[in-house]
Design an enzyme around this catalytic site. Sequence first.
Site, short mmCIF file in Angstrom:
data_model
loop_
_atom_site.label_atom_id
_atom_site.label_comp_id
_atom_site.label_asym_id
_atom_site.label_seq_id
_atom_site.Cartn_x
_atom_site.Cartn_y
_atom_site.Cartn_z
CD GLU A 29 14.17 4.86 13.90
OE1 GLU A 29 13.97 4.45 15.05
OE2 GLU A 29 14.32 6.06 13.62
CB CYS A 37 7.67 4.62 14.41
SG CYS A 37 7.02 3.08 14.00
N1 SAH Z 1 2.52 2.71 8.15
C1 SAH Z 1 2.20 1.49 8.83
C2 SAH Z 1 3.35 0.89 9.60
C3 SAH Z 1 4.26 1.79 10.39
S1 SAH Z 1 3.77 2.37 11.96
C4 SAH Z 1 1.00 1.69 9.72
O1 SAH Z 1 0.47 2.80 9.80
O2 SAH Z 1 0.54 0.73 10.32
C5 SAH Z 1 3.75 1.01 13.03
C6 SAH Z 1 2.70 1.15 14.14
O3 SAH Z 1 3.15 2.08 15.16
C7 SAH Z 1 1.38 1.68 13.63
O4 SAH Z 1 0.32 0.97 14.22
C8 SAH Z 1 1.41 3.11 14.13
O5 SAH Z 1 0.13 3.65 14.17
C9 SAH Z 1 2.09 2.95 15.47
N2 SAH Z 1 2.62 4.17 16.08
C10 SAH Z 1 3.25 5.20 15.48
N3 SAH Z 1 3.56 6.16 16.39
C11 SAH Z 1 3.11 5.71 17.58
C12 SAH Z 1 3.12 6.27 18.91
N4 SAH Z 1 3.63 7.47 19.17
N5 SAH Z 1 2.58 5.51 19.89
C13 SAH Z 1 2.04 4.29 19.63
N6 SAH Z 1 1.99 3.73 18.42
C14 SAH Z 1 2.52 4.45 17.40
#
Ligand code: SAH
Length: 358
Positions: free
Chosen positions: A93, A339
């Site tokens: 996505e 995500c």
């Molecule tokens: N693997 C990479 C990029 C993908 S996640 C990373 O860890 O940065 C993209 C961003 O969304 C990251 O900062 C992640 O920590 C955040 N994220 C994932 N799930 C989330 C949620 N439930 N609430 C807020 N941020 C979230």
Amino acid sequence: MSEGKIQLVGLSFEELEQWTLGQKQPRFRAKQLYGWLMKGAAFSEMTNLPAAFREVLEREALANPVRIERCVKSKLDGTEKFLYALEDGNLIEGVLMRYHHGNTLCLSTQVGCKMGCAFCASTLNGCVRNLTSGEMLGQVLCANRHLSETAPGEKVGNIVLMGSGEPLDNYENTLKFLRLALDERGLNQSARGISLSTCGLVPRIYQLAEEGIPLTLSLSLHAPNDGIRARLMPITRSYSMDQVLEACRYYVEKTGRRVIFEYALVRDINSDLRHADELAHKLRNLQCHVNVIPLNDVPERNLRAPDTHTVQAFLNRLALRHISATRRREMGDDIQGACGQLRRHAMEEMGKPTSGEE
Ligand code: SAH
């Protein structure tokens, strides 16, 4: 069918030129073909190529390996969420955000993710596979085509590698994608318009700093110390926060770009004023900005965002401690903007398994 076919989107210009010459085509043909491919065109649309060559292309090659399977548009802010289908049936996505300063596309770099962060939906089924450079580029091509149909004259301006997957865990394909995106003959994207988000694979951060691509590094920190970070992010067992911050310091020195820290506020875990103080202390003398994000609730794990007052108090405290910080605008709240959520829901609908180990 795609079996045995060569994937043309994702080849560098030089690689495409080699392939085209191998097809006994004149050298200039590669330039024409590359131009079309970077527009996301199908072979049948490449009208200035000879019919015989178009037949070869149909038979032997694939253009964009990604297509938009579903598109949901937010009524709140125009954010669009794409569910893309890959050639092997996997789903990924992406999100297209319409800001005043331009269109930002959020890309996935893997099908799923193996990093195991407690709050993230992308990682629930583990990592299925890495995306190829062509599958990353293909997402941009799809979004550009979608824009040309729905908002003529507009294009993707900024790219953030913040969708599903850990880009630095798929380093080579990600780097090849970045170089393709920067290529003047193709998308001609500026490095300043690209952000790469990582949970902090320390050796890869050092490696990235040497690549000569001054993109913005976003570091998902989410905690002021190792104890709290380890509860949220298993990667903390491999690299301590000190090691992560040292790598960020190196990145700033080497590239001259400030680092962005992502900090999702989780109720009762990392959102206290003392956590803001500890964070400010750790980040002192580091050229950085903190994006404070109220967590997208994960009720299954009992992880929730704190109330608005707590979010504001956290921000004020960072400001008091001279740390530049803003609350990240939440986009597409009504369309499962976070995500992994849309893919998960689509897979449930299609009766594909969504839990358990891969
Ligand atoms: N693997 C990479 C990029 C993908 S996640 C990373 O860890 O940065 C993209 C961003 O969304 C990251 O900062 C992640 O920590 C955040 N994220 C994932 N799930 C989330 C949620 N439930 N609430 C807020 N941020 C979230």
